[in-house]
Scaffold this motif. Structure first.
Motif, PDB file in Angstrom:
ATOM      1  N   PHE B 115       0.827  -1.198   0.000  1.00  0.00           N
ATOM      2  CA  PHE B 115       0.000   0.000   0.000  1.00  0.00           C
ATOM      3  C   PHE B 115       0.870   1.260   0.000  1.00  0.00           C
ATOM      4  CE2 PHE B 115      -2.537   3.223   2.364  1.00  0.00           C
ATOM      5  CZ  PHE B 115      -3.545   3.370   1.426  1.00  0.00           C
ATOM      6  N   VAL B 116       0.606   2.167  -0.927  1.00  0.00           N
ATOM      7  CA  VAL B 116       1.380   3.406  -1.013  1.00  0.00           C
ATOM      8  C   VAL B 116       0.614   4.563  -0.387  1.00  0.00           C
ATOM      9  CG1 VAL B 116       2.489   5.066  -2.560  1.00  0.00           C
ATOM     10  CG2 VAL B 116       2.558   2.639  -3.097  1.00  0.00           C
ATOM     11  N   ASP B 120      -3.794  12.348  -1.612  1.00  0.00           N
ATOM     12  CA  ASP B 120      -2.902  13.333  -0.968  1.00  0.00           C
ATOM     13  C   ASP B 120      -1.453  12.857  -0.984  1.00  0.00           C
ATOM     14  OD1 ASP B 120      -4.930  15.084  -0.268  1.00  0.00           O
ATOM     15  OD2 ASP B 120      -5.302  14.069   1.631  1.00  0.00           O
ATOM     16  N   ILE B 121      -1.281  11.586  -0.625  1.00  0.00           N
ATOM     17  CA  ILE B 121       0.071  11.031  -0.537  1.00  0.00           C
ATOM     18  C   ILE B 121       0.704  10.947  -1.924  1.00  0.00           C
ATOM     19  CG2 ILE B 121       1.334   8.871  -0.063  1.00  0.00           C
ATOM     20  CD1 ILE B 121      -0.137   8.717   2.548  1.00  0.00           C
TER      21      ILE B 121
END
Lengths: 87, 155
Positions: B115-116, B120-121
């Motif tokens: 999971f990255v 926003d990320i």
């Protein structure tokens, strides 16, 4: 019940020390969409993913009731640098 | 990593549940069945880059999903290495992926099963250059050596 900015602010400030907090209601008042900028010592030595998970967890009940939630998380030092660069 | 932590927390819940009534309630609470979980586990590894989004890359149904599609496109993620799932077409997946990733919102991006983050990320990592590094290190896009700096300078 729609989420208001005060409820968000309370939930955040209850959980972690807050240096700076901006809450923007992007839903024109219906409480469906928020963007926050949060500066806290609690983010020290944490990756962005860890910080976002932390905020997601502490606003779990509120986020569940929204359509959209966007966040920017900084440590006081990072935020200061950002302000300097932008000015 | 988060899977192990989730598992262990579920074990704790089960161990501390004395009555069958409470137990059944907890099972209901953990509505992500083993079957759904293994289905998602397979899905996140379907391709080097996996995107759970609202709509399709050609027709995103949400601005946040659109932004992530655009970022991946900008970095030249080849279509054969990208798998997208439209959560609007699959209610079970829409709920399941949130619990699986322990992430409350869509879109969600996985790279090589890890999971990255969400929109926003991805935007943050795009701006800082971390995304390019991540995609390169995972063999999604080719590493561009010294000439990339020259390209950037003229861009």
């Amino acid at each position: 019940m729609p989420i208001d900015t005060i409820a968000l602010e309370k939930a955040i400030k209850r959980a972690i020390p807050v240096t700076h907090l901006e809450i923007e209601d992007q839903s024109s008042g219906c409480g469906e969409s928020y963007a926050i900028v949060l500066v806290s010592d609690a983010f020290e030595k944490k990756t962005t993913l860890q910080r976002h998970r932390m905020v997601n967890e502490l606003l779990k009940d509120q986020i569940a009731q929204m359509h959209a939630f966007s966040q920017k998380t900084y440590t006081p030092k990072q935020y200061e640098d950002l302000q300097t660069r932008m000015s | 990593m988060f899977r192990t932590s989730l598992r262990s927390s579920i074990n704790v819940l089960h161990r501390s549940a004395p009555s069958t009534l409470l137990k059944s309630r907890l099972t209901a609470y953990r509505y992500l069945s083993d079957e759904a979980r293994s289905r998602i586990q397979t899905a996140v590894k379907a391709n080097p880059v996996v995107l759970f989004m609202k709509g399709t890359p050609a027709e995103p149904q949400c601005g946040f999903s659109r932004a992530v599609v655009q970022i991946l496109d900008l970095h030249g993620v080849p279509p054969e290495k990208l798998q997208t799932y439209n959560v609007l077409a699959d209610q079970e997946l829409r709920n399941g992926i949130k619990e699986f990733s322990e992430w409350p919102t869509i879109p969600q991006v996985y790279v090589n099963g890890e999971f990255v983050g969400g929109c926003d990320i991805l935007i943050g990592m795009h701006q800082s250059g971390e995304l390019e590094t991540l995609l390169e290190n995972n063999g999604v896009i080719p590493k561009i050596e010294a000439e990339s700096t020259a390209e950037k300078a003229t861009a």
